[in-house]
Design a protein around this motif. Structure first.
Motif, PDB file in Angstrom:
ATOM      1  N   MET A  25     -48.022   9.103   6.482  1.00 45.43           N
ATOM      2  CA  MET A  25     -47.217   8.319   7.361  1.00 45.43           C
ATOM      3  C   MET A  25     -47.687   6.887   7.460  1.00 45.43           C
ATOM      4  SD  MET A  25     -46.444  10.344  10.682  1.00 45.43           S
ATOM      5  CE  MET A  25     -44.900  10.527  11.296  1.00 45.43           C
TER       6      MET A  25
ATOM      7  N   HIS B  53     -44.920   4.010  12.688  1.00 45.65           N
ATOM      8  CA  HIS B  53     -43.648   4.687  12.413  1.00 45.65           C
ATOM      9  C   HIS B  53     -43.537   5.916  13.309  1.00 45.65           C
ATOM     10  CE1 HIS B  53     -44.453   2.484   8.645  1.00 45.65           C
ATOM     11  NE2 HIS B  53     -43.132   2.375   8.584  1.00 45.65           N
ATOM     12  N   GLU B  54     -42.302   6.294  13.578  1.00 44.40           N
ATOM     13  CA  GLU B  54     -42.071   7.536  14.311  1.00 44.40           C
ATOM     14  C   GLU B  54     -40.740   8.129  13.866  1.00 44.40           C
ATOM     15  OE1 GLU B  54     -42.224   6.313  18.387  1.00 44.40           O
ATOM     16  OE2 GLU B  54     -40.096   5.823  18.454  1.00 44.40           O
ATOM     17  N   GLU B  55     -40.634   9.408  14.062  1.00 49.76           N
ATOM     18  CA  GLU B  55     -39.398  10.095  13.699  1.00 49.76           C
ATOM     19  C   GLU B  55     -38.440  10.045  14.885  1.00 49.76           C
ATOM     20  OE1 GLU B  55     -41.059  13.514  10.669  1.00 49.76           O
ATOM     21  OE2 GLU B  55     -40.883  14.002  12.793  1.00 49.76           O
ATOM     22  N   HIS B  56     -37.191   9.820  14.595  1.00 50.69           N
ATOM     23  CA  HIS B  56     -36.142   9.869  15.607  1.00 50.69           C
ATOM     24  C   HIS B  56     -35.255  11.057  15.273  1.00 50.69           C
ATOM     25  CE1 HIS B  56     -36.239   5.512  17.239  1.00 50.69           C
ATOM     26  NE2 HIS B  56     -37.454   5.956  16.963  1.00 50.69           N
ATOM     27  N   LEU B  57     -34.759  11.709  16.266  1.00 47.71           N
ATOM     28  CA  LEU B  57     -33.899  12.871  16.077  1.00 47.71           C
ATOM     29  C   LEU B  57     -32.451  12.403  16.010  1.00 47.71           C
ATOM     30  CD1 LEU B  57     -33.886  15.932  15.890  1.00 47.71           C
ATOM     31  CD2 LEU B  57     -33.669  16.021  18.374  1.00 47.71           C
TER      32      LEU B  57
ATOM     33  N   LEU C 175     -40.954  16.256  16.723  1.00 48.21           N
ATOM     34  CA  LEU C 175     -40.929  14.910  16.165  1.00 48.21           C
ATOM     35  C   LEU C 175     -42.359  14.390  16.052  1.00 48.21           C
ATOM     36  CD1 LEU C 175     -37.986  13.374  18.205  1.00 48.21           C
ATOM     37  CD2 LEU C 175     -37.927  14.353  15.923  1.00 48.21           C
ATOM     38  N   ARG C 176     -42.620  13.658  15.014  1.00 44.88           N
ATOM     39  CA  ARG C 176     -43.956  13.082  14.797  1.00 44.88           C
ATOM     40  C   ARG C 176     -43.891  11.570  14.990  1.00 44.88           C
ATOM     41  NH1 ARG C 176     -45.413  14.913   8.966  1.00 44.88           N
ATOM     42  NH2 ARG C 176     -43.400  13.952   8.663  1.00 44.88           N
ATOM     43  N   HIS C 177     -44.983  11.020  15.440  1.00 39.30           N
ATOM     44  CA  HIS C 177     -45.085   9.564  15.532  1.00 39.30           C
ATOM     45  C   HIS C 177     -46.533   9.157  15.256  1.00 39.30           C
ATOM     46  CE1 HIS C 177     -46.303  10.696  19.623  1.00 39.30           C
ATOM     47  NE2 HIS C 177     -47.017   9.571  19.616  1.00 39.30           N
ATOM     48  N   GLU C 178     -46.686   7.935  14.873  1.00 40.72           N
ATOM     49  CA  GLU C 178     -48.015   7.411  14.558  1.00 40.72           C
ATOM     50  C   GLU C 178     -48.569   6.700  15.777  1.00 40.72           C
ATOM     51  OE1 GLU C 178     -47.496   6.331   9.857  1.00 40.72           O
ATOM     52  OE2 GLU C 178     -47.134   4.765  11.332  1.00 40.72           O
TER      53      GLU C 178
END
Length: 143
Positions: A1, A23-27, A124-127
Motif C-alpha cells: 500500500m 491511501h485508504e480504501e473507500h467502499l 476497509l484498509r487505510h494507511e
C-alpha cells in the motif's frame, strides 16, 4: 500500500523534507438490475357441469261428459248427423338451451417496485504514517 518515496530537498531549508501520500480504501456500493423470474398471464378454460330446473308446461285434453236431460230430440226422418271429427291442436313448452359468452372480469397484471434496506458489511484498509527516530552518535561522542 505504501509508495516508496525519496526525500526531496526543499529550497531554502537545510533539512530535507520527506512527504508520503497516505491511501485508504473507500467502499463504493451500487446496484445492478438482474432478471429474477418470468411471469406469464394465461387464460384457460374450466368445464363444470350445471343442472338447472326449468318449469315446462303442456296442454292436455280433458273429456267431460254431461247428460242432456232437456235437449230437443231429433225427428226420426232427419238425416243422420255428420261425423266430422273435431280437431284440437295441443301445445307444450320445450326447453331451449343456448350459450352466450359475456365478459365478466378484467384481470390486470402490474409490476410494482418494492424498496428495502440491505446492510453491506466490508472491511476497509487505510494507511497510517508514523515515524521511528533512530539516534546516531557522531564519531567522537562518548557516553
Amino acid at each position: 500500500m505504501t509508495d516508496r518515496h525519496v526525500p526531496q530537498p526543499t529550497s531554502g531549508d537545510d533539512a530535507p523534507e520527506v512527504a508520503v501520500v497516505r491511501h485508504e480504501e473507500h467502499l463504493l456500493v451500487g446496484t445492478e438490475v438482474h432478471a429474477t423470474e418470468r411471469v406469464r398471464l394465461e387464460r384457460y378454460i374450466v368445464t363444470e357441469q350445471r343442472t338447472i330446473t326449468v318449469d315446462v308446461r303442456r296442454e292436455e285434453v280433458r273429456l267431460t261428459r254431461e247428460p242432456v236431460a232437456d235437449g230437443p230430440a231429433l225427428p226420426a226422418d232427419s238425416p243422420a248427423p255428420t261425423r266430422e271429427p273435431i280437431v284440437v291442436v295441443l301445445h307444450q313448452e320445450q326447453v331451449v338451451v343456448s350459450k352466450r359468452i359475456v365478459p365478466v372480469e378484467r384481470v390486470t397484471l402490474t409490476v410494482h417496485t418494492v424498496a428495502e434496506d440491505r446492510p453491506v458489511d466490508a472491511v476497509l484498509r487505510h494507511e497510517e504514517a508514523t515515524t521511528d527516530q533512530v539516534t546516531t552518535r557522531g564519531p567522537g561522542t562518548r557516553r
